[in-house]
Design a protein around this motif. Structure first.
Motif, PDB file in Angstrom:
ATOM      1  N   ALA A  27     -38.278 112.839  45.782  1.00 37.37           N
ATOM      2  CA  ALA A  27     -38.552 113.385  44.456  1.00 37.37           C
ATOM      3  C   ALA A  27     -38.547 112.295  43.401  1.00 37.37           C
ATOM      4  CB  ALA A  27     -37.517 114.455  44.118  1.00 37.37           C
ATOM      5  N   GLN A  28     -37.663 111.298  43.544  1.00 40.41           N
ATOM      6  CA  GLN A  28     -37.609 110.220  42.566  1.00 40.41           C
ATOM      7  C   GLN A  28     -38.884 109.401  42.562  1.00 40.41           C
ATOM      8  OE1 GLN A  28     -34.156 107.802  43.177  1.00 40.41           O
ATOM      9  NE2 GLN A  28     -33.139 108.718  41.430  1.00 40.41           N
ATOM     10  N   ALA A  29     -39.536 109.293  43.717  1.00 45.45           N
ATOM     11  CA  ALA A  29     -40.716 108.438  43.824  1.00 45.45           C
ATOM     12  C   ALA A  29     -41.958 109.090  43.246  1.00 45.45           C
ATOM     13  CB  ALA A  29     -40.958 108.077  45.285  1.00 45.45           C
ATOM     14  N   ARG A  30     -41.934 110.441  43.037  1.00 46.77           N
ATOM     15  CA  ARG A  30     -43.110 111.145  42.537  1.00 46.77           C
ATOM     16  C   ARG A  30     -43.141 111.168  41.016  1.00 46.77           C
ATOM     17  NH1 ARG A  30     -41.788 115.530  46.172  1.00 46.77           N
ATOM     18  NH2 ARG A  30     -41.304 116.757  44.317  1.00 46.77           N
ATOM     19  N   LYS A  31     -44.352 111.396  40.480  1.00 47.12           N
ATOM     20  CA  LYS A  31     -44.479 111.661  39.048  1.00 47.12           C
ATOM     21  C   LYS A  31     -43.877 113.033  38.770  1.00 47.12           C
ATOM     22  CE  LYS A  31     -48.353 110.717  36.927  1.00 47.12           C
ATOM     23  NZ  LYS A  31     -49.751 110.814  36.484  1.00 47.12           N
ATOM     24  N   HIS A  32     -43.162 113.181  37.660  1.00 41.80           N
ATOM     25  CA  HIS A  32     -42.493 114.429  37.324  1.00 41.80           C
ATOM     26  C   HIS A  32     -43.229 115.123  36.190  1.00 41.80           C
ATOM     27  CE1 HIS A  32     -38.700 113.613  39.623  1.00 41.80           C
ATOM     28  NE2 HIS A  32     -39.215 112.403  39.556  1.00 41.80           N
ATOM     29  N   PRO A  33     -44.005 116.182  36.461  1.00 39.02           N
ATOM     30  CA  PRO A  33     -44.646 116.922  35.373  1.00 39.02           C
ATOM     31  C   PRO A  33     -43.621 117.763  34.632  1.00 39.02           C
ATOM     32  CG  PRO A  33     -45.058 118.018  37.449  1.00 39.02           C
ATOM     33  CD  PRO A  33     -44.303 116.752  37.780  1.00 39.02           C
ATOM     34  N   SER A  34     -44.017 118.271  33.476  1.00 35.21           N
ATOM     35  CA  SER A  34     -43.121 119.140  32.727  1.00 35.21           C
ATOM     36  C   SER A  34     -42.908 120.436  33.507  1.00 35.21           C
ATOM     37  CB  SER A  34     -43.710 119.434  31.346  1.00 35.21           C
ATOM     38  OG  SER A  34     -44.981 120.045  31.475  1.00 35.21           O
ATOM     39  N   PRO A  35     -41.792 121.128  33.268  1.00 35.41           N
ATOM     40  CA  PRO A  35     -41.483 122.334  34.046  1.00 35.41           C
ATOM     41  C   PRO A  35     -42.583 123.382  34.011  1.00 35.41           C
ATOM     42  CG  PRO A  35     -39.576 121.617  32.781  1.00 35.41           C
ATOM     43  CD  PRO A  35     -40.726 120.770  32.327  1.00 35.41           C
ATOM     44  N   ASN A  36     -43.293 123.489  32.881  1.00 31.21           N
ATOM     45  CA  ASN A  36     -44.346 124.507  32.817  1.00 31.21           C
ATOM     46  C   ASN A  36     -45.684 123.996  33.341  1.00 31.21           C
ATOM     47  OD1 ASN A  36     -45.259 122.828  30.814  1.00 31.21           O
ATOM     48  ND2 ASN A  36     -44.718 124.191  29.107  1.00 31.21           N
ATOM     49  N   GLY A  37     -45.693 122.738  33.838  1.00 32.34           N
ATOM     50  CA  GLY A  37     -46.894 122.191  34.453  1.00 32.34           C
ATOM     51  C   GLY A  37     -47.994 121.837  33.483  1.00 32.34           C
ATOM     52  N   ARG A  38     -47.717 121.820  32.183  1.00 25.27           N
ATOM     53  CA  ARG A  38     -48.781 121.611  31.203  1.00 25.27           C
ATOM     54  C   ARG A  38     -48.898 120.157  30.769  1.00 25.27           C
ATOM     55  NH1 ARG A  38     -48.072 125.795  26.481  1.00 25.27           N
ATOM     56  NH2 ARG A  38     -50.248 125.209  26.087  1.00 25.27           N
ATOM     57  N   HIS A  39     -47.887 119.323  31.013  1.00 26.19           N
ATOM     58  CA  HIS A  39     -47.918 117.925  30.591  1.00 26.19           C
ATOM     59  C   HIS A  39     -47.535 117.002  31.750  1.00 26.19           C
ATOM     60  CE1 HIS A  39     -47.403 119.946  26.648  1.00 26.19           C
ATOM     61  NE2 HIS A  39     -48.145 118.939  26.204  1.00 26.19           N
ATOM     62  N   SER A 117     -41.064 112.855  28.187  1.00 25.31           N
ATOM     63  CA  SER A 117     -41.612 113.456  26.971  1.00 25.31           C
ATOM     64  C   SER A 117     -41.934 114.915  27.240  1.00 25.31           C
ATOM     65  CB  SER A 117     -42.874 112.713  26.524  1.00 25.31           C
ATOM     66  OG  SER A 117     -43.368 113.247  25.315  1.00 25.31           O
ATOM     67  N   VAL A 118     -41.552 115.787  26.345  1.00 22.86           N
ATOM     68  CA  VAL A 118     -41.752 117.247  26.419  1.00 22.86           C
ATOM     69  C   VAL A 118     -41.521 117.776  27.837  1.00 22.86           C
ATOM     70  CG1 VAL A 118     -43.234 117.436  24.403  1.00 22.86           C
ATOM     71  CG2 VAL A 118     -44.278 116.944  26.610  1.00 22.86           C
ATOM     72  N   GLY A 119     -40.446 117.322  28.460  1.00 22.60           N
ATOM     73  CA  GLY A 119     -40.081 117.806  29.780  1.00 22.60           C
ATOM     74  C   GLY A 119     -40.755 117.103  30.932  1.00 22.60           C
ATOM     75  N   ALA A 120     -41.751 116.263  30.668  1.00 21.04           N
ATOM     76  CA  ALA A 120     -42.438 115.529  31.737  1.00 21.04           C
ATOM     77  C   ALA A 120     -41.768 114.172  31.936  1.00 21.04           C
ATOM     78  CB  ALA A 120     -43.904 115.337  31.395  1.00 21.04           C
ATOM     79  N   ARG A 121     -41.707 113.740  33.183  1.00 29.17           N
ATOM     80  CA  ARG A 121     -41.122 112.442  33.502  1.00 29.17           C
ATOM     81  C   ARG A 121     -42.141 111.617  34.276  1.00 29.17           C
ATOM     82  NH1 ARG A 121     -35.668 111.081  37.106  1.00 29.17           N
ATOM     83  NH2 ARG A 121     -36.448 109.087  37.914  1.00 29.17           N
ATOM     84  N   SER A 122     -42.249 110.341  33.935  1.00 26.41           N
ATOM     85  CA  SER A 122     -43.196 109.450  34.608  1.00 26.41           C
ATOM     86  C   SER A 122     -42.652 109.007  35.959  1.00 26.41           C
ATOM     87  CB  SER A 122     -43.445 108.213  33.745  1.00 26.41           C
ATOM     88  OG  SER A 122     -42.312 107.357  33.778  1.00 26.41           O
ATOM     89  N   ARG A 123     -43.470 108.275  36.691  1.00 26.28           N
ATOM     90  CA  ARG A 123     -42.980 107.582  37.879  1.00 26.28           C
ATOM     91  C   ARG A 123     -41.963 106.530  37.449  1.00 26.28           C
ATOM     92  NH1 ARG A 123     -46.150 102.517  38.894  1.00 26.28           N
ATOM     93  NH2 ARG A 123     -47.460 102.206  37.049  1.00 26.28           N
ATOM     94  N   THR A 124     -41.205 106.004  38.390  1.00 25.73           N
ATOM     95  CA  THR A 124     -40.232 104.951  38.108  1.00 25.73           C
ATOM     96  C   THR A 124     -40.816 103.603  38.520  1.00 25.73           C
ATOM     97  OG1 THR A 124     -38.371 106.452  38.439  1.00 25.73           O
ATOM     98  CG2 THR A 124     -37.910 104.097  38.584  1.00 25.73           C
ATOM     99  N   ILE A 125     -40.744 102.638  37.617  1.00 23.85           N
ATOM    100  CA  ILE A 125     -41.229 101.279  37.887  1.00 23.85           C
ATOM    101  C   ILE A 125     -40.039 100.366  38.128  1.00 23.85           C
ATOM    102  CG2 ILE A 125     -42.270  99.239  36.819  1.00 23.85           C
ATOM    103  CD1 ILE A 125     -44.298 101.009  35.518  1.00 23.85           C
TER     104      ILE A 125
END
Length: 432
Positions: A27-39, A117-125
Motif C-alpha cells: 500500500a505504501q508503494a502505490r499512489k493514494h487517491p482521496s477517499p472519495n476517489g475524486r482527486h 492534499s484534500v485527502g489524496a496522497r502521492s507516491r513516496t520518493i
C-alpha cells in the motif's frame, strides 16, 4: 490428535499473518487517491540523487474538481527517523499545480518524500544524497615521480560524515564509456570528517585520482573531485630527459631535451610508447659539444618517452595529452523549469566515451557531476538539462581521462535561473 479442521486451519493462519505483514508495504508503494476517489496528486523532484547542500525543487499536480487554491503539504522522513512529519505547505495555482523550493544546505542526507492534499496522497520518493567529498593534493596537472622517495600526500573532507566510514583512493582505469575506477589504497574518515592518504606511485603513466566514500544510512556512496597527474621516473643524471610542457592539449607540440654526460657529438635515439603500441624508435639526433640534444614532437595521445645514447638509457618520461574540449550553452538566463543544452566537440575522436555536465559545489570549492552523456559519432556531444532552482549556478563540461588521453574541463558557464510559476516548473501544461 488434532481434528482435520484444526490441521487445515494452521496454513490459513500463516497465510493471514503473512498478508498482514506484506499488505501495508504494498500500500505504501502505490499512489493514494482521496477517499472519495475524486482527486489524486503527483510528485516529482528536480534531482535524484542530489549532492549534499544543493537546492532541490519538488513539484507536481493535483488532479480533480476544484483543484485550485488547495493546500498541499510536503511530508518527509530521514532514514534515521521512525516516522514521517510535515515539512512545508503551499497552495495549488489555478490549474492545480504546486511547487516547493528547498533552499541550499537544507537537503544533506537520504530521505523519503510524499505530499498530501484534500485527502489524496502521492507516491513516496526516496531521495538519495551524496556526501560532499573534497580531495586535495599536489596541484592538478602536476608532474610526479615514481618510487618511495617521492611519496605523495592526499587529504580531504566529507560532509555529512560518519566517523570510521571506509574511504578508497581510486585511480581511473577506463578509456571509454564505462568510466571504471580501481581501488589502490584504503583509509577511514576521522572524527572531524577528514581523511589522509600517503601514496607511492610505482608505474609511470597518466593518473586520474579520486576518492570514494562508502555508503552509510545517511548518504549513498560518494565520489570526490578528480585530480590529474603525469607520473614519470626519477632522472638518470648520466642521460637526462625533460619536457617543455606537461601536459599539453591535443594539437600542441612539445620540445623534449636533455644532456648526455660526456657525450658531445654522439648519437641520441628517441623511443616512444603509448597505451596501444610498444616501444619503438621515432627519432635520432646528434648531441651538441656539451652533450645537449632536443626533439620536437606532437603526440596525439598520452606517450612515454625514453632516450638512449652512449650506452646509457634515460628515465621514462610521461607526456600527458589532454583532450581538446569545446563547449557552448544554449542560454545563460532562463526561468525555472526551462531546458538548457550544453554541446560541443572532443578531439581526438572520442565517439562512445562518457562525458559529464558538472555544477560548482555550493561552497564554491570544486565541481560535482549532475548529468551524464555519451560522445556521439563525429566526436560531438549534447547534454540537455532542465534547471529548476532559482539563483545563479556555475556549470562546466568534463570528460574523464584514461590511458589514451587525459581529462579535460570546458570553460565555466554562469547561468541565472529566475523563479517562475508552479505551472511553468511543471512543464507549462494546462490542467483540468
Amino acid at each position: 490428535m488434532r481434528s482435520l479442521w484444526q490441521r487445515a486451519r494452521i496454513p490459513a493462519l500463516v497465510v493471514a499473518v503473512c498478508c498482514a505483514v506484506v499488505l501495508p508495504v504494498t500500500a505504501q508503494a502505490r499512489k493514494h487517491p482521496s477517499p472519495n476517489g475524486r482527486h489524486n496528486v503527483s510528485i516529482n523532484v528536480s534531482e535524484n540523487p542530489v549532492t549534499a547542500g544543493d537546492p532541490v525543487v519538488i513539484f507536481g499536480h493535483l488532479r480533480g474538481p476544484n483543484n485550485a487554491n488547495r493546500v498541499v503539504t510536503l511530508w518527509g522522513r530521514l532514514n534515521t527517523q521512525p516516522r514521517f512529519h510535515p515539512v512545508q505547505s503551499t497552495t495549488t495555482d489555478s490549474h492545480g499545480f504546486y511547487v516547493f523550493f528547498r533552499q541550499k544546505r537544507t537537503v544533506n542526507t537520504n530521505r523519503h518524500w510524499f505530499v498530501k492534499s484534500v485527502g489524496a496522497r502521492s507516491r513516496t520518493i526516496y531521495e538519495r544524497v551524496y556526501s560532499l567529498v573534497t580531495l586535495s593534493g599536489p596541484a592538478d596537472g602536476s608532474n610526479l615521480l615514481t618510487g618511495p622517495r617521492h611519496k605523495v600526500t592526499f587529504t580531504g573532507t566529507v560532509s555529512p560524515f560518519v566517523a570510521g566510514t571506509r574511504v578508497w583512493l581510486q585511480r581511473h582505469n577506463s578509456n571509454g564509456a564505462n568510466d571504471e575506477w580501481a581501488n589502490i589504497q584504503k583509509s577511514r574518515v576521522r572524527s572531524d570528517g577528514t581523511f589522509t592518504f600517503v601514496h607511492t606511485f610505482r608505474v609511470p603513466g597518466d593518473a586520474d585520482i579520486r576518492v570514494l566514500v562508502q555508503r552509510t544510512r545517511r548518504n549513498i556512496a560518494s565520489p570526490s573531485n578528480v585530480l590529474s597527474y603525469q607520473i614519470s621516473q626519477a632522472q638518470n643524471p648520466n642521460l637526462t630527459l625533460n619536457t617543455s610542457e606537461d601536459p599539453i592539449v591535443f594539437g600542441q607540440s612539445v620540445t623534449l631535451s636533455g644532456v648526455l654526460k660526456n657525450g658531445g657529438g654522439q648519437q641520441v635515439l628517441l623511443f616512444a610508447k603509448t597505451a596501444r603500441t610498444g616501444w619503438s624508435q621515432i627519432g635520432q639526433t646528434t648531441a651538441g659539444s656539451d652533450g645537449s640534444y632536443s626533439f620536437v614532437e606532437m603526440p596525439a595521445h598520452n606517450t612515454l618517452y625514453q632516450t638512449r645514447g652512449g650506452g646509457k638509457t634515460s628515465a621514462q618520461l610521461f607526456e600527458g595529452v589532454r583532450d581538446l574540449l569545446t563547449a557552448n550553452v544554449s542560454a545563460t538566463a532562463v526561468n525555472a523549469g526551462d531546458p538548457v543544452t550544453f554541446s560541443g566537440t572532443v578531439s581526438p575522436d572520442k565517439t562512445g566515451h562518457v562525458i559529464y555536465l558538472q555544477r560548482q559545489n555550493a561552497s564554491g570549492n570544486g565541481f560535482h557531476n549532475v548529468a551524464a552523456g555519451v560522445v556521439h559519432a563525429g566526436s560531438t556531444y549534447s547534454i540537455t538539462r532542465r534547471l529548476f532552482s532559482p539563483g545563479t549556478f556555475v556549470y562546466r563540461v568534463f570528460i574523464p581521462g584514461g590511458p589514451g588521453n587525459q581529462s579535460a574541463a570546458s570553460q565555466q558557464f554562469a547561468i541565472i535561473v529566475n523563479q517562475d510559476t508552479a505551472q511553468q516548473v511543471n512543464g507549462g501544461g494546462g490542467g483540468p
